[in-house]
Design a protein around this motif. Structure first.
Motif, PDB file in Angstrom:
ATOM      1  N   THR A  87      17.612  -7.217  22.810  1.00 24.50           N
ATOM      2  CA  THR A  87      18.742  -8.095  23.100  1.00 24.50           C
ATOM      3  C   THR A  87      19.607  -7.487  24.188  1.00 24.50           C
ATOM      4  O   THR A  87      19.586  -6.268  24.420  1.00 24.50           O
ATOM      5  N   PHE A  88      20.368  -8.357  24.850  1.00 29.09           N
ATOM      6  CA  PHE A  88      21.413  -7.906  25.763  1.00 29.09           C
ATOM      7  C   PHE A  88      22.688  -7.657  24.962  1.00 29.09           C
ATOM      8  O   PHE A  88      22.810  -8.094  23.809  1.00 29.09           O
ATOM      9  N   ALA A  89      23.658  -6.989  25.589  1.00 26.54           N
ATOM     10  CA  ALA A  89      24.906  -6.668  24.887  1.00 26.54           C
ATOM     11  C   ALA A  89      25.698  -7.915  24.521  1.00 26.54           C
ATOM     12  O   ALA A  89      26.533  -7.881  23.609  1.00 26.54           O
ATOM     13  N   ASN A  90      25.441  -9.034  25.206  1.00 29.41           N
ATOM     14  CA  ASN A  90      26.128 -10.288  24.889  1.00 29.41           C
ATOM     15  C   ASN A  90      25.473 -11.044  23.733  1.00 29.41           C
ATOM     16  O   ASN A  90      25.927 -12.126  23.364  1.00 29.41           O
ATOM     17  N   GLY A  91      24.402 -10.498  23.179  1.00 31.75           N
ATOM     18  CA  GLY A  91      23.721 -11.108  22.047  1.00 31.75           C
ATOM     19  C   GLY A  91      22.518 -11.947  22.415  1.00 31.75           C
ATOM     20  O   GLY A  91      21.737 -12.328  21.537  1.00 31.75           O
ATOM     21  N   ASN A  92      22.329 -12.239  23.700  1.00 36.58           N
ATOM     22  CA  ASN A  92      21.172 -13.028  24.123  1.00 36.58           C
ATOM     23  C   ASN A  92      19.883 -12.233  23.934  1.00 36.58           C
ATOM     24  O   ASN A  92      19.851 -11.010  24.142  1.00 36.58           O
ATOM     25  N   GLU A  93      18.819 -12.925  23.559  1.00 36.11           N
ATOM     26  CA  GLU A  93      17.522 -12.274  23.428  1.00 36.11           C
ATOM     27  C   GLU A  93      16.996 -11.871  24.805  1.00 36.11           C
ATOM     28  O   GLU A  93      17.230 -12.552  25.804  1.00 36.11           O
ATOM     29  N   LEU A  94      16.275 -10.755  24.839  1.00 34.95           N
ATOM     30  CA  LEU A  94      15.625 -10.297  26.066  1.00 34.95           C
ATOM     31  C   LEU A  94      14.128 -10.488  25.875  1.00 34.95           C
ATOM     32  O   LEU A  94      13.502  -9.800  25.062  1.00 34.95           O
ATOM     33  N   THR A  95      13.541 -11.410  26.622  1.00 35.71           N
ATOM     34  CA  THR A  95      12.128 -11.738  26.463  1.00 35.71           C
ATOM     35  C   THR A  95      11.399 -11.659  27.802  1.00 35.71           C
ATOM     36  O   THR A  95      11.996 -11.380  28.846  1.00 35.71           O
ATOM     37  N   SER A  96      10.110 -11.953  27.739  1.00 31.02           N
ATOM     38  CA  SER A  96       9.307 -11.944  28.961  1.00 31.02           C
ATOM     39  C   SER A  96       9.821 -12.949  29.987  1.00 31.02           C
ATOM     40  O   SER A  96       9.650 -12.756  31.197  1.00 31.02           O
TER      41      SER A  96
END
Length: 541
Positions: free
Chosen positions: A110-119
């Motif tokens: 995840t990013f620090a803002n809560g968004n998922e980090l995906t391909s």
């Protein structure tokens, strides 16, 4: 790169000169614990480095990358003390075909803002770099990238133009490699710094909590970081920016900062070496300083009245004949830099000092008679009027003396009249890509420790110099060496490319330096290692 090559590189450049200086004091700061387990007093870092942009697509300079390397995730990164790369947010990475490099992400990123980090974010990151191709950005590092596929949320397949790219894993750890949040960054434009910080799209060891451009950046450890370097040891870091070396040096002496990072003059380094309680640390590096010629606007360039390629070449060659690098190394830099006669610095595969035999006295020294003959043979009337620009704010106060020496050497025998000017770095970065500087200063701190990093960014088509130099034979050799696994064969190709570059003189290499740190007793975590990256997370006091 083979282990023996790495040993030669880092042994030869460790004593070459000053590219960075760190000094830490025992001044106190606020204590804090983060969810990531970081402890210890806050640390304030002082620097004269300039941040061009916090957006990875909009900056290709050491000051900006010093921030990015600590706040963004990378697919691959350098273990502490190593020039090789391993998975950062990647669980695995390997060639699955000669032109396919497949990366699998760690789960649950995840990013620090809560968004998922995906391909999808990864594909967006690199597609965006190519689409924007900002003149001051690092997109030229992706010259071999054809396309990207994402068969699922954790898999990325990079399709390459050439087979067996020896540099691509390193490229993913370079300034073109920070992974950005596709829900925050625009696909076709550079994101404003204040908007960027407010969106909190960070997933490196730290997140930026406050940004006052040119004055201060505040960092806090990101508890969700899952990368190679592990949890930061200090929760809060403050980066304070100083207008010049003199102000930074004073801050060091008065302990107004805990750490000072670039630039400290050679004179001050010498002084700090004799100061009780300070430990001078020398580390590997590959910094170079050089002059860029704009092929459109230099004397007799293609875009000026009386354009004549043969005369323009004679002017560049006469400049190379006239300069005394050793005098500058000793007189200006007190031998903390050494003369550079090749496009690939000493210690790296393929470095061959091709410039030394072609110009001046053939042994590295100047030769005014040779310069005069070149100009006369080409039909160039003297003195040649040459506009020369330098950026003292960016490359240190010594630049003023360095370029005063260059001007004096060029004018000494009446062959040149030099109009020497200095410009603030922010304006400099805009002007240099608009053909406003016929000849100008630049410096280079490598993205990774491979000789290709001194060729592709400078001399491949659409390179970041934007000086209108392109040579099909040079391009072919650069492309060939990048995909050649045999070290001997690759060295031969690198040497051929340098020989051609030395004949054409798109740029004129001048000086080579390395890294130096100074720390007070009791301060730990100062790392000047083979990756050339300045890491905040290891610092403690």
């Amino acid at each position: 790169m083979e282990e023996e090559l790495k040993k030669r590189l880092f042994t030869s450049v460790a004593l070459a000169g000053t590219a960075a200086l760190l000094l830490s004091s025992c001044s106190t700061g606020d204590s804090g614990d983060s969810g990531g387990g970081a402890t210890g007093d806050a640390i304030t870092i002082g620097t004269t480095e300039v941040v061009t942009s916090l957006d990875p697509a909009g900056a290709y300079d050491n000051g900006s990358f010093a921030v990015m390397t600590n706040v963004y995730p990378f697919l691959l990164n350098n273990p502490v003390g190593e020039s090789t790369v391993e998975g950062d947010i990647a669980e695995s990475a390997e060639f699955t075909a000669p032109t396919e490099y497949t990366v699998t992400l760690k789960p649950g990123l995840t990013f620090a803002n809560g968004n998922e980090l995906t391909s999808s974010d990864v594909k967006f990151t690199f597609d965006r770099q190519v689409a924007i191709a900002d003149p001051n950005g690092p997109s030229s590092l992706l010259a071999n990238l054809e396309s990207i596929e994402t068969p699922d949320d954790t898999t990325i397949v990079f399709k390459l133009k050439s087979e067996n790219d020896q540099t691509f894993p390193q490229v993913l750890s370079s300034p073109v490699g920070p992974i950005v949040d596709e829900d925050v960054f625009p696909a076709d434009a550079i994101l404003d710094d204040k908007e960027l910080v407010a969106a909190n799209p960070f997933a490196g060891p730290y997140a930026v909590t406050n940004y006052d451009k040119g004055n201060l950046i505040a960092y806090k450890a990101f508890e969700g970081y899952q990368g190679l370097w592990g949890a930061p040891k200090t929760d809060s870091i403050n980066m304070k920016y100083f207008a010049n070396e003199s102000n930074l040096s004073q801050a060091i002496e008065t302990k107004a900062v805990d750490v000072a990072f670039r630039n400290i003059s050679a004179t001050d380094v010498e002084k700090f070496e004799g100061t009780d309680g300070l430990n001078v640390i020398k580390g590997p590096g590959g910094e170079i300083r050089y002059i860029v010629f704009n092929f459109n606007t230099m004397p007799f360039g293609t875009g000026v009245e009386g354009a004549d390629p043969a005369k323009a070449l004679a002017v560049r060659q006469a400049v190379a004949d006239s300069l005394d690098r050793q005098k500058i190394s000793t007189g200006v830099f007190k031998d903390t830099y050494t003369p550079l006669y090749s496009y690939i610095p000493e210690g790296l595969l393929g470095a061959n000092e091709s410039l030394k035999g072609l110009y001046g006295d053939g042994e590295g020294g100047p030769d005014a008679e040779r310069a005069a003959k070149r100009l006369a043979d080409a039909g160039v009337e003297t003195p040649v009027n040459l506009s020369l620009q330098y950026a003292g704010e960016r490359y240190g106060a010594a630049s003023a003396e360095e370029y005063a020496q260059i001007k004096a050497q060029l004018e000494a025998d009446g062959l040149f009249t030099v109009d020497l000017q200095s410009t603030e770095w922010g304006q400099y970065t805009e002007d240099r890509v608009k053909d406003l500087y016929p000849a100008h200063q630049l410096g280079w701190f490598p993205d990774y420790s491979d000789p290709d990093n001194y060729l592709t960014p400078f001399f491949s088509p659409d390179n970041f110099l934007v000086n209108h130099f392109e040579n099909a034979e040079v391009t072919k050799l650069i492309d060939q060496q990048r995909v050649t696994g045999d070290e001997t064969e690759r060295a031969a190709l690198l040497e051929q490319a340098q020989d051609l570059l030395a004949e054409n003189l798109s740029t004129l290499p001048m000086q080579q330096g390395a890294q130096v740190a100074v720390a007070v007793d009791g301060v730990d975590g100062v790392t000047l290692d083979a990756s050339f990256k300045f890491r905040f997370g290891s610092l403690t006091k």
